[in-house]
Motif scaffolding. Sequence first.
Motif, PDB file in Angstrom:
ATOM      1  N   GLY A  58       0.788  -1.224   0.000  1.00 11.94           N
ATOM      2  CA  GLY A  58       0.000   0.000   0.000  1.00 11.94           C
ATOM      3  C   GLY A  58       0.818   1.271   0.000  1.00 11.94           C
ATOM      4  N   PHE A  59       2.113   1.186  -0.345  1.00  9.96           N
ATOM      5  CA  PHE A  59       2.972   2.371  -0.359  1.00  9.96           C
ATOM      6  C   PHE A  59       2.918   3.050  -1.725  1.00  9.96           C
ATOM      7  N   GLY A  60       2.718   4.355  -1.718  1.00 14.60           N
ATOM      8  CA  GLY A  60       2.739   5.135  -2.953  1.00 14.60           C
ATOM      9  C   GLY A  60       4.116   5.728  -3.199  1.00 14.60           C
ATOM     10  N   GLN A  61       4.154   6.726  -4.071  1.00 15.60           N
ATOM     11  CA  GLN A  61       5.391   7.434  -4.408  1.00 15.60           C
ATOM     12  C   GLN A  61       6.462   6.489  -4.958  1.00 15.60           C
ATOM     13  N   ASN A  62       6.075   5.721  -5.980  1.00 18.70           N
ATOM     14  CA  ASN A  62       7.000   4.855  -6.702  1.00 18.70           C
ATOM     15  C   ASN A  62       7.264   5.491  -8.060  1.00 18.70           C
ATOM     16  N   HIS A  63       8.504   5.870  -8.318  1.00 24.30           N
ATOM     17  CA  HIS A  63       8.833   6.645  -9.517  1.00 24.30           C
ATOM     18  C   HIS A  63       9.815   5.875 -10.384  1.00 24.30           C
ATOM     19  N   LEU A  64       9.302   5.261 -11.448  1.00 27.29           N
ATOM     20  CA  LEU A  64      10.136   4.488 -12.365  1.00 27.29           C
ATOM     21  C   LEU A  64       9.982   4.934 -13.816  1.00 27.29           C
ATOM     22  N   PHE A  65       8.805   5.405 -14.159  1.00 25.74           N
ATOM     23  CA  PHE A  65       8.521   5.748 -15.561  1.00 25.74           C
ATOM     24  C   PHE A  65       8.329   7.257 -15.677  1.00 25.74           C
ATOM     25  N   ARG A  66       9.375   7.960 -16.120  1.00 23.06           N
ATOM     26  CA  ARG A  66       9.320   9.416 -16.193  1.00 23.06           C
ATOM     27  C   ARG A  66       9.845   9.886 -17.550  1.00 23.06           C
ATOM     28  N   ALA A  67       9.330  11.012 -17.998  1.00 22.66           N
ATOM     29  CA  ALA A  67       9.809  11.625 -19.242  1.00 22.66           C
ATOM     30  C   ALA A  67       9.682  13.131 -19.125  1.00 22.66           C
ATOM     31  N   LYS A  68      10.501  13.831 -19.897  1.00 25.09           N
ATOM     32  CA  LYS A  68      10.463  15.286 -19.908  1.00 25.09           C
ATOM     33  C   LYS A  68       9.605  15.732 -21.084  1.00 25.09           C
ATOM     34  N   VAL A  69       8.528  16.466 -20.782  1.00 27.10           N
ATOM     35  CA  VAL A  69       7.587  16.861 -21.835  1.00 27.10           C
ATOM     36  C   VAL A  69       7.321  18.358 -21.752  1.00 27.10           C
ATOM     37  N   SER A  70       6.900  18.900 -22.873  1.00 22.36           N
ATOM     38  CA  SER A  70       6.551  20.318 -22.924  1.00 22.36           C
ATOM     39  C   SER A  70       5.094  20.485 -22.523  1.00 22.36           C
ATOM     40  N   THR A  71       4.854  21.382 -21.600  1.00 20.98           N
ATOM     41  CA  THR A  71       3.487  21.642 -21.149  1.00 20.98           C
ATOM     42  C   THR A  71       2.839  22.787 -21.912  1.00 20.98           C
ATOM     43  N   GLY A  72       3.632  23.450 -22.744  1.00 24.51           N
ATOM     44  CA  GLY A  72       3.115  24.600 -23.489  1.00 24.51           C
ATOM     45  C   GLY A  72       3.307  25.906 -22.755  1.00 24.51           C
ATOM     46  N   VAL A  73       3.639  25.806 -21.461  1.00 23.19           N
ATOM     47  CA  VAL A  73       3.890  26.993 -20.649  1.00 23.19           C
ATOM     48  C   VAL A  73       5.207  26.780 -19.910  1.00 23.19           C
ATOM     49  N   GLY A  74       6.187  27.615 -20.185  1.00 22.59           N
ATOM     50  CA  GLY A  74       7.471  27.480 -19.521  1.00 22.59           C
ATOM     51  C   GLY A  74       8.300  26.350 -20.112  1.00 22.59           C
ATOM     52  N   PRO A  75       9.415  26.011 -19.447  1.00 22.52           N
ATOM     53  CA  PRO A  75      10.306  24.958 -19.946  1.00 22.52           C
ATOM     54  C   PRO A  75       9.680  23.573 -19.790  1.00 22.52           C
ATOM     55  N   PRO A  76      10.196  22.574 -20.516  1.00 23.99           N
ATOM     56  CA  PRO A  76       9.704  21.192 -20.362  1.00 23.99           C
ATOM     57  C   PRO A  76       9.831  20.704 -18.917  1.00 23.99           C
ATOM     58  N   GLU A  77       8.922  19.845 -18.515  1.00 22.64           N
ATOM     59  CA  GLU A  77       8.914  19.347 -17.141  1.00 22.64           C
ATOM     60  C   GLU A  77       8.942  17.824 -17.125  1.00 22.64           C
ATOM     61  N   TRP A  78       9.519  17.274 -16.048  1.00 19.36           N
ATOM     62  CA  TRP A  78       9.503  15.828 -15.856  1.00 19.36           C
ATOM     63  C   TRP A  78       8.128  15.408 -15.325  1.00 19.36           C
ATOM     64  N   VAL A  79       7.542  14.394 -15.954  1.00 21.75           N
ATOM     65  CA  VAL A  79       6.232  13.893 -15.535  1.00 21.75           C
ATOM     66  C   VAL A  79       6.258  12.367 -15.527  1.00 21.75           C
ATOM     67  N   THR A  80       5.334  11.794 -14.795  1.00 19.45           N
ATOM     68  CA  THR A  80       5.163  10.331 -14.801  1.00 19.45           C
ATOM     69  C   THR A  80       4.375   9.928 -16.039  1.00 19.45           C
ATOM     70  N   THR A  81       4.899   8.959 -16.770  1.00 23.44           N
ATOM     71  CA  THR A  81       4.245   8.530 -18.014  1.00 23.44           C
ATOM     72  C   THR A  81       3.464   7.233 -17.859  1.00 23.44           C
ATOM     73  N   CYS A  82       3.692   6.507 -16.787  1.00 21.85           N
ATOM     74  CA  CYS A  82       3.032   5.209 -16.611  1.00 21.85           C
ATOM     75  C   CYS A  82       2.890   4.967 -15.115  1.00 21.85           C
ATOM     76  N   GLY A  83       1.695   4.643 -14.651  1.00 17.87           N
ATOM     77  CA  GLY A  83       1.414   4.526 -13.225  1.00 17.87           C
ATOM     78  C   GLY A  83       1.908   3.236 -12.597  1.00 17.87           C
ATOM     79  N   ASP A  84       1.511   3.023 -11.334  1.00 18.36           N
ATOM     80  CA  ASP A  84       1.979   1.858 -10.576  1.00 18.36           C
ATOM     81  C   ASP A  84       1.660   0.535 -11.261  1.00 18.36           C
ATOM     82  N   ALA A  85       0.518   0.447 -11.931  1.00 15.55           N
ATOM     83  CA  ALA A  85       0.122  -0.816 -12.552  1.00 15.55           C
ATOM     84  C   ALA A  85       1.093  -1.243 -13.644  1.00 15.55           C
ATOM     85  N   CYS A  86       1.839  -0.296 -14.201  1.00 13.68           N
ATOM     86  CA  CYS A  86       2.731  -0.611 -15.325  1.00 13.68           C
ATOM     87  C   CYS A  86       3.815  -1.603 -14.947  1.00 13.68           C
TER      88      CYS A  86
END
Length: 285
Positions: free
Chosen positions: A246-274
């Motif tokens: 039941g522990f959250g905050q598992n970070h394995l799938f990340r990518a840097k994407v453009s949000t359209g505002v400001g510089p590109p940001e790192w985001v999670t691309t695939c959740g825990d089920a992946c």
Amino acid sequence: GPNSWVFELLKQMWFNTSSDHDWAAKFEREFCVKIIQTGENPKGWSYKDVYSKSWEIFPHNVNPRNSVLVSKILFDYQSELPLDEYIASQSRFLQKLFRHYNFGPQHSMCSDINAIFGEDRNVLYSAIHNRHLEGEPGIRLMQRMARGSGCHPTAALEMQPEYVKSILRPLGMLNHPIVLITDGQDPTVAQRLQEDPEIGPMLKVVPETASWIGGDLTLAIMSNVFIGNPASSFSGFIAKSRIAMGFGQNHLFRAKVSTGVGPPEWVTTCGDACIFDKNVLGNMS
């Protein structure tokens, strides 16, 4: 049988504290399995029953005594269960294991935690698992993960300070200890993190005298934030165990994407089920 390398590995971590002299019986009871000794012919069972009916995943032309081929087939096996049922099934198995973790003097699963934090059980900390994966093979494997999950093809291998801070800063975890678990193949990873003005003062490395596979696992599993490598089966086991508990905050799938505002940001691309999804990880799921 119980003297195989599989059970030797399991006994180092689970079902084998000073009070678990009957570890084999407990293991059979918990997992509803029968451990068959080499050469043993259990009453009411024939060799064909054990090696054919129990292993329907094997092609009919496979010699069940060929341990190398049998191991390969088991390693490549992928469950046919729907994803939600598979996650539930795997989680139950992992929960059973950790209900019987070893805490004896020889192989304590808490050795890393004790070595770093002593008796303090209220500390907040993050864990980074750095697995280099032998260089080029690791890059190719990560590229496969990227195609399935949309994650960056090398970020989880490199563990650059910017990448780590993109996860920890929004959570307020840069002000708390950060432990690094590493295979040591790429010492520049630890060096970069140590030299970073924000990460370096909080970075802790497990002493070699305390580090071993079970202790490293527990240290990462019990962290408040886990940053891992999706191409590593070790990171995958940690993430699956954390999800099972039941522990959250598992970070394995990340990518840097453009949000359209400001510089590109790192985001999670695939959740825990992946981490359980064969469409993402194939036979590593």
